[in-house]
Motif scaffolding. Structure first.
Motif, PDB file in Angstrom:
ATOM      1  N   ALA A   5       0.838  -1.197   0.000  1.00  0.00           N
ATOM      2  CA  ALA A   5       0.000   0.000   0.000  1.00  0.00           C
ATOM      3  C   ALA A   5       0.871   1.245   0.000  1.00  0.00           C
ATOM      4  CB  ALA A   5      -0.912   0.005   1.222  1.00  0.00           C
ATOM      5  N   GLN A   6       0.530   2.196  -0.863  1.00  0.00           N
ATOM      6  CA  GLN A   6       1.249   3.466  -0.898  1.00  0.00           C
ATOM      7  C   GLN A   6       0.258   4.619  -0.910  1.00  0.00           C
ATOM      8  OE1 GLN A   6       4.449   2.267  -4.209  1.00  0.00           O
ATOM      9  NE2 GLN A   6       4.909   4.229  -3.218  1.00  0.00           N
ATOM     10  N   SER A   7       0.658   5.710  -0.299  1.00  0.00           N
ATOM     11  CA  SER A   7      -0.144   6.922  -0.374  1.00  0.00           C
ATOM     12  C   SER A   7       0.765   8.136  -0.233  1.00  0.00           C
ATOM     13  CB  SER A   7      -1.213   6.932   0.723  1.00  0.00           C
ATOM     14  OG  SER A   7      -0.605   7.045   2.005  1.00  0.00           O
ATOM     15  N   PRO A   8       0.377   9.296  -0.781  1.00  0.00           N
ATOM     16  CA  PRO A   8      -0.799   9.464  -1.621  1.00  0.00           C
ATOM     17  C   PRO A   8      -0.565   8.886  -3.003  1.00  0.00           C
ATOM     18  CG  PRO A   8       0.452  11.495  -1.578  1.00  0.00           C
ATOM     19  CD  PRO A   8       1.157  10.547  -0.636  1.00  0.00           C
ATOM     20  N   GLN A  36      12.827   5.160  -7.464  1.00  0.00           N
ATOM     21  CA  GLN A  36      12.370   6.346  -8.192  1.00  0.00           C
ATOM     22  C   GLN A  36      12.296   5.986  -9.675  1.00  0.00           C
ATOM     23  OE1 GLN A  36      15.235   9.439  -9.275  1.00  0.00           O
ATOM     24  NE2 GLN A  36      13.934  10.952  -8.255  1.00  0.00           N
ATOM     25  N   GLN A  37      11.154   6.243 -10.299  1.00  0.00           N
ATOM     26  CA  GLN A  37      11.026   5.963 -11.729  1.00  0.00           C
ATOM     27  C   GLN A  37      10.671   7.249 -12.465  1.00  0.00           C
ATOM     28  OE1 GLN A  37       8.048   3.082 -13.020  1.00  0.00           O
ATOM     29  NE2 GLN A  37       9.258   2.592 -14.830  1.00  0.00           N
ATOM     30  N   CYS A  92       7.338   1.884  -3.955  1.00  0.00           N
ATOM     31  CA  CYS A  92       7.764   1.091  -2.812  1.00  0.00           C
ATOM     32  C   CYS A  92       7.596  -0.377  -3.195  1.00  0.00           C
ATOM     33  CB  CYS A  92       6.911   1.420  -1.596  1.00  0.00           C
ATOM     34  SG  CYS A  92       7.320   0.472  -0.114  1.00  0.00           S
ATOM     35  N   ALA A  93       8.525  -1.195  -2.788  1.00  0.00           N
ATOM     36  CA  ALA A  93       8.448  -2.627  -3.084  1.00  0.00           C
ATOM     37  C   ALA A  93       8.868  -3.419  -1.858  1.00  0.00           C
ATOM     38  CB  ALA A  93       9.339  -2.988  -4.271  1.00  0.00           C
ATOM     39  N   SER A  94       8.326  -4.615  -1.745  1.00  0.00           N
ATOM     40  CA  SER A  94       8.773  -5.500  -0.675  1.00  0.00           C
ATOM     41  C   SER A  94       9.004  -6.889  -1.254  1.00  0.00           C
ATOM     42  CB  SER A  94       7.773  -5.531   0.483  1.00  0.00           C
ATOM     43  OG  SER A  94       6.552  -6.147   0.103  1.00  0.00           O
ATOM     44  N   ARG A  95       9.716  -7.694  -0.505  1.00  0.00           N
ATOM     45  CA  ARG A  95      10.109  -9.000  -0.999  1.00  0.00           C
ATOM     46  C   ARG A  95       9.978 -10.017   0.111  1.00  0.00           C
ATOM     47  NH1 ARG A  95      14.602 -12.447  -2.090  1.00  0.00           N
ATOM     48  NH2 ARG A  95      14.688 -13.121  -4.268  1.00  0.00           N
ATOM     49  N   ALA A  96       9.505 -11.207  -0.277  1.00  0.00           N
ATOM     50  CA  ALA A  96       9.366 -12.291   0.696  1.00  0.00           C
ATOM     51  C   ALA A  96      10.747 -12.741   1.151  1.00  0.00           C
ATOM     52  CB  ALA A  96       8.603 -13.453   0.085  1.00  0.00           C
ATOM     53  N   PRO A  97      10.859 -13.234   2.359  1.00  0.00           N
ATOM     54  CA  PRO A  97      12.169 -13.672   2.849  1.00  0.00           C
ATOM     55  C   PRO A  97      12.640 -14.947   2.172  1.00  0.00           C
ATOM     56  CG  PRO A  97      10.459 -14.204   4.428  1.00  0.00           C
ATOM     57  CD  PRO A  97       9.812 -13.387   3.348  1.00  0.00           C
ATOM     58  N   GLY A  98      13.931 -15.159   2.167  1.00  0.00           N
ATOM     59  CA  GLY A  98      14.496 -16.400   1.659  1.00  0.00           C
ATOM     60  C   GLY A  98      14.693 -16.378   0.164  1.00  0.00           C
ATOM     61  N   GLY A 109       2.538   3.141  -6.384  1.00  0.00           N
ATOM     62  CA  GLY A 109       3.403   4.299  -6.536  1.00  0.00           C
ATOM     63  C   GLY A 109       2.732   5.619  -6.198  1.00  0.00           C
ATOM     64  N   THR A 110       3.571   6.623  -5.960  1.00  0.00           N
ATOM     65  CA  THR A 110       3.116   7.998  -5.786  1.00  0.00           C
ATOM     66  C   THR A 110       3.714   8.822  -6.922  1.00  0.00           C
ATOM     67  OG1 THR A 110       2.971   7.865  -3.369  1.00  0.00           O
ATOM     68  CG2 THR A 110       3.180  10.069  -4.357  1.00  0.00           C
ATOM     69  N   ARG A 111       2.833   9.431  -7.706  1.00  0.00           N
ATOM     70  CA  ARG A 111       3.320  10.262  -8.810  1.00  0.00           C
ATOM     71  C   ARG A 111       3.513  11.682  -8.301  1.00  0.00           C
ATOM     72  NH1 ARG A 111       3.536   9.669 -14.201  1.00  0.00           N
ATOM     73  NH2 ARG A 111       2.347   7.727 -14.044  1.00  0.00           N
ATOM     74  N   LEU A 112       4.754  12.129  -8.249  1.00  0.00           N
ATOM     75  CA  LEU A 112       5.091  13.465  -7.760  1.00  0.00           C
ATOM     76  C   LEU A 112       5.373  14.388  -8.928  1.00  0.00           C
ATOM     77  CD1 LEU A 112       5.866  15.464  -5.478  1.00  0.00           C
ATOM     78  CD2 LEU A 112       8.216  14.636  -5.707  1.00  0.00           C
ATOM     79  N   THR A 113       4.709  15.527  -8.922  1.00  0.00           N
ATOM     80  CA  THR A 113       4.992  16.584  -9.896  1.00  0.00           C
ATOM     81  C   THR A 113       5.470  17.803  -9.132  1.00  0.00           C
ATOM     82  OG1 THR A 113       3.274  15.757 -11.368  1.00  0.00           O
ATOM     83  CG2 THR A 113       4.075  17.998 -11.758  1.00  0.00           C
TER      84      THR A 113
END
Lengths: 115, 109
Positions: A5-8, A36-37, A92-98, A109-113
């Motif tokens: 989950a990401q905000s805003p 950052q993309q 933001c990304a997350s990854r399972a362990p192992g 994502g959050t699109r920043l202008t």
């Protein structure tokens, strides 16, 4: 399983202002990344957390960017002050362990202008 | 530092044609991952390749990892309009994933 989950979702600010983004990773995912993309490019790593510790922040512009993950769960990324070239989508990304066939799970994502 | 290059940058195909994107790393990789990003969306994990020379298939998608573990390819057979998007390879060495710039695929019906 709930996703990342990401905000805003969107944010428009003037240059030199401050902005903060929030991320809640998938439950149980100890590793969290901020990427950052910029439009037309691939995601670029800003910082990696393992639980609440920083693993890699070598590409984080520390004069203006900061990030924290105080309790090893959700995380915030802050930009202060923002520049025009910070306009991008912050993922933001997350990854399972192992090991195994586990890729990164990205949030929307959050699109920043920055204007 | 590690760099990952992808070609082509853009590819326009007629529906039903095949599509291939290539990925090259400046360093030997421990594994390579492929992601798809639809327009306006976020990257979605497709697959991970770990072994030298590995080939994996997902329906019409075929993924290869080079013998030297420095290059990879994604081939789509008989493209469909649902294949539209940008395909990224991402290499993992001793660092978190490093993404290529992606190949944007357009499919003309």
């Amino acid at each position: 399983e709930a996703g990342v989950a990401q905000s805003p979702r969107y944010k428009i600010i003037e240059k030199r202002q401050s902005v903060a983004f929030w991320c809640n990773p998938i439950s149980g995912h100890a590793t969290l990344y901020w990427y950052q993309q910029i439009l037309g490019q691939g995601p670029k790593l800003l910082i990696q957390f393992q639980n609440n510790g920083v693993v890699d922040d070598s590409q984080l512009p520390k004069d203006r960017f900061s990030a924290e993950r105080l309790k090893g769960v959700d995380s915030t990324l802050k930009i202060q002050p923002a520049k025009l070239e910070d306009s991008a989508v912050y993922l933001c990304a997350s990854r399972a362990p192992g090991q195994g066939n586990y890729g990164y799970t990205f949030g929307s994502g959050t699109r920043l202008t920055v204007v | 530092g590690q760099q990952v290059m992808q070609i082509p940058q853009y590819q326009h195909v007629q529906e039903g044609e095949d599509f291939t994107t290539y990925c090259n790393s400046s360093t030997t990789l421990s594994n390579i991952q492929w992601y798809k990003q639809r327009p306006g969306g976020h990257p979605v994990f497709l697959i991970q390749l770990v072994k030298s020379g590995e080939v994996k298939k997902q329906k019409r998608l075929t993924f290869q990892f080079g013998e030297a573990k420095k290059n990879s390819s994604l081939h789509i057979t008989a493209t469909q309009t649902t294949d539209v998007g940008t395909y990224f390879c991402a290499g993992a060495g001793n660092t978190p994933l490093v993404f290529g710039k992606g190949t944007r695929l357009s499919v003309i019906a």
